[in-house]
Design an enzyme around this catalytic site. Sequence first.
Site, PDB file in Angstrom:
ATOM      1  CG  ASP A   1      -1.758   1.222   1.356  1.00  0.00           C
ATOM      2  OD1 ASP A   1      -2.470   1.503   0.372  1.00  0.00           O
ATOM      3  OD2 ASP A   1      -1.722   1.933   2.374  1.00  0.00           O
ATOM      4  CB  SER A   2       0.191   4.785  -0.630  1.00  0.00           C
ATOM      5  OG  SER A   2      -1.022   4.806   0.095  1.00  0.00           O
TER       6      SER A   2
ATOM      7  CB  CYS B   1      -2.826   0.995  -2.559  1.00  0.00           C
ATOM      8  SG  CYS B   1      -3.072   2.726  -2.982  1.00  0.00           S
ATOM      9  CG  ASN B   2      -9.271   1.004  -2.834  1.00  0.00           C
ATOM     10  OD1 ASN B   2     -10.347   0.546  -3.177  1.00  0.00           O
ATOM     11  ND2 ASN B   2      -8.754   0.764  -1.634  1.00  0.00           N
TER      12      ASN B   2
ATOM     13  CB  THR C   1      -6.490   1.575   2.317  1.00  0.00           C
ATOM     14  OG1 THR C   1      -5.980   2.893   2.105  1.00  0.00           O
ATOM     15  CG2 THR C   1      -5.944   0.629   1.271  1.00  0.00           C
ATOM     16  CG  HIS C   2      -7.034   5.751   4.956  1.00  0.00           C
ATOM     17  ND1 HIS C   2      -6.254   5.198   3.963  1.00  0.00           N
ATOM     18  CD2 HIS C   2      -6.194   6.462   5.750  1.00  0.00           C
ATOM     19  CE1 HIS C   2      -4.994   5.553   4.147  1.00  0.00           C
ATOM     20  NE2 HIS C   2      -4.929   6.316   5.233  1.00  0.00           N
TER      21      HIS C   2
HETATM   22  N1  DGL Z   1      -4.131   3.747   0.009  1.00  0.00           N
HETATM   23  C1  DGL Z   1      -4.789   4.763  -0.766  1.00  0.00           C
HETATM   24  C2  DGL Z   1      -5.983   4.144  -1.496  1.00  0.00           C
HETATM   25  O1  DGL Z   1      -6.557   3.173  -1.062  1.00  0.00           O
HETATM   26  C3  DGL Z   1      -5.214   5.937   0.090  1.00  0.00           C
HETATM   27  C4  DGL Z   1      -4.067   6.767   0.614  1.00  0.00           C
HETATM   28  C5  DGL Z   1      -3.260   7.443  -0.484  1.00  0.00           C
HETATM   29  O2  DGL Z   1      -3.803   8.324  -1.191  1.00  0.00           O
HETATM   30  O3  DGL Z   1      -2.108   7.079  -0.634  1.00  0.00           O
HETATM   31  O4  DGL Z   1      -6.356   4.621  -2.537  1.00  0.00           O
END
Ligand code: DGL
Length: 283
Positions: A28-29, A91-92, A203-204
């Site tokens: 993930d990011s 990560c989406n 993700t959040h």
């Molecule tokens: N993990 C990112 C998502 O699910 C959200 C946080 C980001 O923008 O890096 O898209």
Amino acid sequence: MVGTGGAKLLRIQKMNRSSDRRPIGVFDSGVGGLTVVRALWRILPGQDIIYFGDMARLPYGSKSGEAVTRFSLEIANFLRRRGVKMILVACNTASAYALGTLQRRFRLPVLGVIGPGAKAAAQAYPRGRIGVVGTSGTVHSRSFQKALRRYASGSKVRAVACPLLVPLVEEGWWRGPVTETVARGYLQPFRGWRPDALILGCTHYPLLRGLFGKILGRRVFLIDPGERMVQRAREILKGAGWKRAGRRRGRTQFYVSDNPEQFRRLGGRFLGKKIGKVYLKRF
Ligand code: DGL
């Protein structure tokens, strides 16, 4: 032709395959993908996990598709070198932009959240009204919208970017007046439209489930694509005989590209559990 030696080899391969000790790679990011780790702990508790959070380059949600794809390739390469049996793109935004490229480049199964999330909505409401919330990148990539058109061509889709919810969740503000006001503002386009289902395409957002339910009404079906991806991973591992057998709980190793301390602090909140060692891996 398989002789005796060949038959033995096949038996050994089968034995090995019925308890495959290779870890699952997740990336993930940053900390958000830990919602997927939580789902893995619940749904596939015996599997070892290597998690990578790209703390040096987050957020992905406001970056270009080209940059997110490049970062994703670097991380997937790192995970492959660590011997993972499968890669889950938690990560989406990375799933939206980079999944196709990753699947073409790697021989391992690489799963993203878009397909499983869209399928869950399509199965529940093939001709319904389906809302999508996500980062700017995810919404503008139109990945969920395209997947929904494929799986539920009779559905109506409305997608809204909600970027400010990411820092609020990281701040630990999962409820309370500020987050509620921001969420109500973003969800305004859904109020009169009355969606049947809402895909939590970031993700959040699973951490804001309670708040989304409060604002949109309890009858809206809230879908966590990360959890759906993990269910799909379980099917694939079972089908291939790649699950780690036994009652032992899997181990999770954490890697980040920057700020291990911040990751430990925020990540503990996401997991509801203290994180031990966090390794640093810079690109
Ligand atoms: N993990 C990112 C998502 O699910 C959200 C946080 C980001 O923008 O890096 O898209």
